[in-house]
Design a protein around this motif. Structure first.
Motif, PDB file in Angstrom:
ATOM      1  N   SER A 191     -31.634 -34.789  23.624  1.00 17.37           N
ATOM      2  CA  SER A 191     -32.578 -35.419  22.619  1.00 17.37           C
ATOM      3  C   SER A 191     -32.617 -34.680  21.200  1.00 17.37           C
ATOM      4  O   SER A 191     -32.117 -33.795  20.858  1.00 17.37           O
ATOM      5  N   ASN A 192     -33.375 -35.374  20.452  1.00 15.56           N
ATOM      6  CA  ASN A 192     -33.640 -34.842  19.027  1.00 15.56           C
ATOM      7  C   ASN A 192     -34.179 -33.356  19.048  1.00 15.56           C
ATOM      8  O   ASN A 192     -33.980 -32.740  18.267  1.00 15.56           O
ATOM      9  N   ALA A 193     -34.858 -33.062  20.206  1.00 13.34           N
ATOM     10  CA  ALA A 193     -35.509 -31.795  20.437  1.00 13.34           C
ATOM     11  C   ALA A 193     -34.510 -30.791  20.771  1.00 13.34           C
ATOM     12  O   ALA A 193     -34.957 -29.529  20.841  1.00 13.34           O
ATOM     13  N   GLY A 194     -33.442 -31.186  21.090  1.00 15.18           N
ATOM     14  CA  GLY A 194     -32.411 -30.448  21.650  1.00 15.18           C
ATOM     15  C   GLY A 194     -32.573 -30.244  23.258  1.00 15.18           C
ATOM     16  O   GLY A 194     -31.947 -29.305  23.642  1.00 15.18           O
ATOM     17  N   VAL A 195     -33.275 -31.049  24.012  1.00 13.50           N
ATOM     18  CA  VAL A 195     -33.408 -30.945  25.206  1.00 13.50           C
ATOM     19  C   VAL A 195     -32.230 -31.770  25.928  1.00 13.50           C
ATOM     20  O   VAL A 195     -32.222 -33.006  25.772  1.00 13.50           O
ATOM     21  N   TYR A 198     -23.456 -27.412  22.070  1.00 11.37           N
ATOM     22  CA  TYR A 198     -24.914 -27.303  22.410  1.00 11.37           C
ATOM     23  C   TYR A 198     -25.222 -25.841  22.155  1.00 11.37           C
ATOM     24  O   TYR A 198     -24.551 -25.086  22.696  1.00 11.37           O
ATOM     25  N   ASN A 229     -37.364 -21.310  30.675  1.00 14.05           N
ATOM     26  CA  ASN A 229     -36.202 -21.100  30.185  1.00 14.05           C
ATOM     27  C   ASN A 229     -35.409 -20.697  31.180  1.00 14.05           C
ATOM     28  O   ASN A 229     -34.284 -19.927  31.090  1.00 14.05           O
TER      29      ASN A 229
END
Length: 488
Positions: free
Chosen positions: A42-46, A63, A196
């Motif tokens: 996603s744009n949030a890096g998820v 990534y 995380n």
């Protein structure tokens, strides 16, 4: 006009030649099959994981990873349904420690039938240094007609790079409260979430909890397995706590340890609630306090070592009601201060008492705790734990008895030390009963538990008797062991 038509036609031909087959929706059966990395974020890096899908996000060639959770890297074969299995080999290289991660599968992906996506699971077994990377590369396929990478040169996606950034590992409780029935052997489960991820070798022998125990229980957890997002714990009751008139409470708190930070909801309260409602008019706290006397004492004895022999030893402490607001469920009006203004009314907790100094910066001897230590500081700046302002809670029998019931030591942490550079956190808890043993004379009989690994090697306990008058019957000797004084 003709020149314009020729130029326009040439432009269309050029555009068709420059577009790859990967840029079309293949509707015919004549597809040149190709295999490539299909990692979407996603744009949030998820990272997107099944069942999440997207028709707008383009596959990434790299990534930036700051998590130790298992990373899933999908690989997709664009083809019609396969008549036989296709194997695709891949390689992995790293700029850092090769033993810090593992892959499943290790080198070979499998595609068959309509299963046209396989996944490389990248698991992290130890922490990495900053600025490292892992590079995955698709090498070859068992079917030589399958092209490695997209059918273009600008985004082949035959190589995928994982950039390992600064790790942030935290944990939290997903819930705040749990309720137990109070039966011996009863089990309840709870989770600790790791948003995380976590590294098992860092957690398996770590003490991530601090306890304020109001009842006895054991605590175990599931094997870590491949799930690095949470750990499931199992709490098993070791004692019967089904008294309907009493509330039993244990608090389990997450603490910070090296590499892991407690965040969000860090406290879990496990409760056996009161089933019998308490009538504030029973007001047992008033039997052990006198708000008109700033120097009112309660008197007690505890079973303790005296010159190598267990014996009852006396103590006393200034005792006060617990002041609460009008909207507290246990509030009972003590004084309206002789005015019609309700804003200056004083309310006390009908079921709690505490121990404190009348004024100044010294400390009282709550529960005779000063006898437990040989070199304690009596200053509130060093040993604030000697003043326990909310110490005992009463639960009248049937919720309304004015003469007897159950009492609990309110679970909490006390700070006690010999000087400002040498202090200890000691958890206290306990339970017992109270009763009017003669006209106006009340006795509290309870066990007090103290917990600190360094001072006591865990939990120690002893018996207590407390009275609301300095004249009381001497308790009979007990045939049990007793604690000894320790040096702070």
């Amino acid at each position: 006009m003709n020149r314009i038509k020729i130029i326009f036609l040439f432009s269309i031909v050029t555009a068709l030649v420059s577009c790859s087959k990967d840029d079309y929706r293949f509707e015919s059966q004549n597809i040149d099959p190709f295999v490539r990395f299909n990692f979407l974020a996603s744009n949030a890096g998820v990272p997107l994981e099944y069942p999440a899908v997207s028709t707008t996000i383009q596959p990434s060639a790299s990534y930036d990873n700051e998590s130790v959770k298992t990373l899933k890297v999908p690989v997709t074969l664009t083809s019609t349904a396969l008549k036989s299995s296709v194997l695709v080999n891949f390689s992995a290289a790293t700029s850092g420690d090769i033993t810090s991660f593992s892959l499943e599968p290790k080198t070979e992906l499998t595609f068959e039938g309509t299963k046209l996506t396989d996944t490389i699971f990248v698991s992290f077994d130890k922490r990495w240094a900053d600025k490292q990377s892992i590079t995955l590369k698709l090498e070859n396929a068992s079917d030589p007609d399958i092209h490695i990478g997209n059918l273009n040169t600008y985004a082949p996606n035959n190589v995928f790079t994982i950039n390992l950034g600064e790790i942030s590992t935290v944990y939290t409780f997903p819930v705040k409260d749990l309720i137990v029935k109070g039966e011996v052997g009863e089990k309840i489960d709870f989770k600790v979430n790791f948003p995380n991820g976590f590294i098992p070798s860092e957690i398996e022998n770590a003490s991530i909890f601090k306890f304020q125990n109001g009842f006895e229980y054991s605590l175990t957890h599931d094997d870590f397995g491949d799930n690095r997002s949470s750990i499931t714990y199992h709490l098993t009751l070791l004692e019967d706590i089904q008294n309907d008139d009493a509330r039993y409470e244990t608090k389990i708190n997450l603490i910070n340890i090296p590499n892991y930070v407690a965040t969000g909801n860090t406290s879990l309260t496990v409760v056996k609630p009161i089933k019998s409602p308490r009538d504030i008019q029973a007001n047992p706290a008033s039997k052990f306090t006198d708000p008109t006397n700033a120097f009112y004492l309660t008197y007690g004895e505890h079973w303790f070592d005296k010159d190598g022999t267990c014996a009852w030893q006396t103590f006393n402490a200034l005792t006060f009601p617990v002041v609460v607001t009008k909207d507290n469920e246990n509030a009972i009006l003590y004084s309206d201060k002789g005015t019609a203004n309700p804003n200056d009314d004083v309310y006390h907790d009908a079921f709690k008492i505490g121990f404190n100094v009348a004024s100044g910066t010294n400390t009282v001897n709550s529960f005779g705790l000063k006898r437990w230590f040989s070199n304690e500081s009596g200053s509130a700046a060093v040993s604030p734990g000697f003043n326990i302002t909310s110490a005992l809670e009463f639960f009248p029998e049937n919720g309304n008895s004015k003469t007897q019931g159950t009492v609990l030591v309110i679970p909490q942490d006390l700070t006690i030390g010999s000087n400002k550079d040498n202090t200890y956190i000691i958890a206290i808890s306990g339970e017992g009963t109270y009763k009017e043993i003669s006209n106006g004379l009340y006795e509290i009989s309870f066990e007090l538990k103290l917990t600190n690994d360094k001072l006591f090697g865990g939990t120690v306990s002893t018996q207590y008797r407390m009275f609301n008058n300095r004249v009381y019957p001497k308790p009979a000797a007990l045939s049990i062991n007793c604690p000894k004084e320790v040096t702070l």
